[in-house]
Design a protein around this motif. Structure first.
Motif, short mmCIF file in Angstrom:
data_model
loop_
_atom_site.label_atom_id
_atom_site.label_comp_id
_atom_site.label_asym_id
_atom_site.label_seq_id
_atom_site.Cartn_x
_atom_site.Cartn_y
_atom_site.Cartn_z
N ILE A 56 1.37 10.49 3.04
CA ILE A 56 0.39 9.36 3.47
C ILE A 56 -0.02 8.66 2.05
O ILE A 56 -0.10 7.47 1.89
N ARG A 58 1.02 8.85 -0.66
CA ARG A 58 2.15 8.23 -1.93
C ARG A 58 3.06 7.43 -1.18
O ARG A 58 4.00 7.22 -1.76
N ALA A 59 2.66 7.02 0.03
CA ALA A 59 3.57 5.85 0.70
C ALA A 59 3.76 4.82 -0.23
O ALA A 59 3.18 4.28 -1.02
N PRO A 60 5.09 4.36 -0.59
CA PRO A 60 5.28 3.21 -1.71
C PRO A 60 4.90 1.84 -1.35
O PRO A 60 5.09 0.99 -2.25
N SER A 61 4.31 1.50 -0.41
CA SER A 61 3.93 0.23 -0.02
C SER A 61 2.90 0.17 0.91
O SER A 61 2.76 1.19 1.86
N LEU A 62 1.73 -0.72 0.94
CA LEU A 62 0.86 -0.77 1.70
C LEU A 62 1.07 -0.70 3.21
O LEU A 62 0.68 -0.09 4.15
N ARG A 63 2.05 -1.56 3.52
CA ARG A 63 2.86 -1.67 4.91
C ARG A 63 3.26 -0.15 5.47
O ARG A 63 2.62 0.18 6.41
N ARG A 64 4.12 0.53 4.63
CA ARG A 64 4.71 1.88 5.03
C ARG A 64 3.32 2.72 5.21
O ARG A 64 3.65 3.65 5.98
N LYS A 65 2.36 2.69 4.11
CA LYS A 65 1.20 3.37 4.33
C LYS A 65 0.48 3.33 5.69
O LYS A 65 0.30 4.55 6.37
N ALA A 66 0.34 1.90 6.08
CA ALA A 66 -0.36 1.84 7.54
C ALA A 66 0.61 2.34 8.51
O ALA A 66 -0.02 3.02 9.31
N LEU B 46 -6.96 3.87 8.69
CA LEU B 46 -6.14 2.80 9.00
C LEU B 46 -6.78 1.46 9.08
O LEU B 46 -6.03 0.59 8.28
N ARG B 53 -4.94 -4.81 2.90
CA ARG B 53 -3.76 -5.61 3.06
C ARG B 53 -4.15 -7.10 3.11
O ARG B 53 -3.69 -7.83 2.28
N ASP B 70 1.19 -5.49 -2.91
CA ASP B 70 1.80 -4.20 -3.45
C ASP B 70 1.59 -4.38 -4.96
O ASP B 70 1.37 -3.19 -5.50
N PHE B 74 -0.35 -1.26 -6.72
CA PHE B 74 0.51 -0.26 -7.05
C PHE B 74 0.70 -0.83 -8.70
O PHE B 74 0.98 0.44 -9.27
N PRO B 245 6.36 3.84 -6.58
CA PRO B 245 6.60 2.54 -6.80
C PRO B 245 6.78 2.15 -8.39
O PRO B 245 7.53 1.50 -8.74
#
Lengths: 314, 253
Positions: A56, A58-66, B46, B53, B70, B74, B245
């Protein structure tokens, strides 16, 4: 009515396709087997949060994290729901958790494998949830009402997770060479444990006859496993990934994908506690329990004070 | 400072607060003392990641250099982050997490409530949607403040210790910059002076109800985030969050 007669009536009910409900009479062994199975399933949801929770932050994008946060939250919800389903059989959540923490209760052995790269999050959704769905769709046809209904509900969410997982893998497999290598590496490590996750082969499986007769399960492990293989192999190919099995071949006559021999020694070793993460997973749950003791005690103490204050005020 | 620059800074500040707090709460996943709390903490995480976002996407648009949510999350360095120091403090035990959460929730709630009457369409729409989420967060953390503060002797001591650690990080929540002055003038954002008054009143009452005491710090309050100076925790948060990333800058996810 004596027991033999009750058992006969019980069997007739099951044979006619009716569901058994919580308050109805059931053979002790039926109750015992279901309690074991449902609590094991609940524990799997909870322990399963750990390998995914590992990514969680370290997810590589915010969408993936959510999406991952929402998924792991779903698993916690499934756990809660399943503990409640098991409670209808006369066991309480605390007892079940104690059984997990003391190592007496099992959880799905697949969660004793580590999540080493981001692609593992894709692999879990695609393969582990994929195998779970095939199994749970079968269990949804089972005879115990509360569990069968829980399965219907849970399967809907799992299908969503499964698609998300495959989408992660597909995206990686069609990304940079490093991403593709990451996806293939994850498939290599998760394929066989996912195949094994559906349980020992029919020849080895204990309790099968009784569980089938009582419709606790309505299909055998090997049947369910074959369905998982048949739906997953073409998905791997569509993503451009290779299933790590040199003996894999399509049988034109039967229309099924046939796999090489399953390495059961490893499966049994991991189940017995000697997998890469068995100790780590159990330790995490034990720590949560230990660290949480003062919180639970405080909540109980506060509730007691509130009750006393209410009495005093009245 | 132009109005555009002020808006960018403000959006980044709100977005970074939500992102870093969400990141911290995400660390709890699978480790809370009971399933219900695990779900609650993950749920707050969440909501915050979702808010981040929206805010960072809008910040990228305002900036006009083509940076996405992103890119901003990042690929900025530590001193480009504008989250309040409170949000980056370690989770510690549940007492520390819930105290951090409560102190921030009350702030976020009143700030967003103020933004609901913003003259800025984006901020207004964002606040109207998000304040509903924060209403629930504030209720949850407030209830835990009282339950743990007024629970057992052990829980009381843990809560007092948490409050002693975190209180000095609350001062800079209300610090204003040039961006605030510009946006207050156009009616886009509320005045943090006003939020501070409501915040002090509400948190003081709750802390008293929880049988806890606001620590005497002899006037000391930590500061720095407005200038991009963070605490020692921040580097580790970003190292963990940004590693993947940054290790593959050409990849999409």
């Amino acid at each position: 009515m004596d027991t033999a007669e009750r058992e006969k009536k019980f069997q007739e009910k099951i044979d006619s396709g009716l569901k058994v409900e919580a308050k109805e009479w059931m053979p002790e062994n039926y109750r015992k087997q279901l309690t074991r199975m449902i609590s094991q399933h609940a524990h799997s949801e909870i322990v399963g949060m750990l390998p995914e929770g590992n990514w969680i932050t370290r997810a590589p994008s915010l969408r993936r994290k959510a999406v991952l946060l929402a998924k792991v939250q779903d698993e916690a919800g499934h756990g809660l729901y399943l503990y409640s389903a098991a409670e209808t059989l006369g066991i309480d959540r605390k007892t079940m958790i104690d059984q997990l923490l003391s190592g007496r209760a099992k959880y799905s052995s697949i969660f004793n494998y580590p999540t080493l790269s981001w692609a593992d999050i894709g692999a879990i959704g695609w393969l582990v949830d994929g195998a779970a769905i095939v199994n749970q769709t079968m269990l949804a046809r089972g005879s115990y009402g509360p569990y069968s209904r829980a399965m219907v509900r849970i399967c809907k969410e799992e299908s969503f997770h499964n698609r998300q997982g495959y989408e992660i893998m597909y995206h990686l497999a069609n990304g940079t060479p490093e991403q593709k290598a990451m996806a293939q590496d994850a498939l290599n490590r998760w394929w066989w444990p996912s195949i094994q996750m559906l349980g020992p082969s029919d020849a080895q499986s204990k309790n099968s006859e009784e569980t089938m007769r009582w419709k606790i399960k309505v299909e055998s492990n090997d049947t369910v496993r074959q369905r998982f293989i048949d739906r997953t192999v073409p998905q791997a190919h569509a993503a451009g990934l290779t299933i790590p099995d040199p003996d894999l071949k399509f049988n034109e006559e039967t229309g099924h994908w046939e796999i090489g021999e399953i390495e059961w020694t490893e499966f049994y070793r991991v189940i017995k506690g000697h997998g890469p993460c068995n100790r780590k997973r159990l330790k995490a749950r034990q720590e949560a329990e230990r660290e949480g003791r003062w919180v639970r005690e405080a909540a109980a103490a506060y509730a007691a004070k509130q009750r006393a204050r209410a009495v005093q005020a009245a | 400072m132009t109005e555009k620059e002020a808006r960018f800074e403000y959006l980044i500040r709100l977005g970074d607060n939500a992102l870093i707090l969400g990141q911290r709460l995400g660390e709890w996943c699978g480790h809370a003392h009971q399933l219900e709390s695990d779900i609650a903490l993950t749920n707050i995480a969440l909501d915050n990641v979702g808010q981040a976002r929206n805010l960072l996407t809008e910040a990228g648009k305002v900036e006009g250099k083509g940076r996405s949510e992103d890119d901003l999350a990042f690929f900025r360095t530590e001193n480009e982050f504008r989250n309040n120091l409170l949000t980056e403090q370690e989770n510690g035990n549940f007492a520390q997490t819930i105290t951090r959460q409560y102190l921030f929730d009350v702030f976020q709630f009143h700030l967003y409530s103020g933004l609901c009457s913003s003259t800025d369409d984006f901020l207004k729409g964002f606040a109207e949607k998000s304040v509903k989420e924060v209403t629930y967060h504030r209720k949850l953390s407030g209830d835990w403040m009282v339950r743990l503060g007024d629970g057992t002797e052990e829980s009381h001591d843990k809560m007092q210790e948490a409050l002693d650690i975190l209180w000095p990080f609350t001062g800079e929540l209300f610090e204003k910059t040039e961006a605030d002055e510009i946006l207050i003038a156009s009616g886009a954002v509320p005045d943090l002076e006003e939020i501070k008054k409501i915040w002090i009143e509400e948190t003081s009452a709750k802390i008293e109800e929880a049988t806890l005491t606001i620590p005497d710090t002899m006037g000391y309050m930590a500061r720095g985030s407005r200038d991009g100076h963070h605490t020692e925790y921040m580097g580790y948060i970003l190292a963990e969050m940004q590693a993947l990333p940054r290790s593959m800058p050409d990849a999409t996810w």
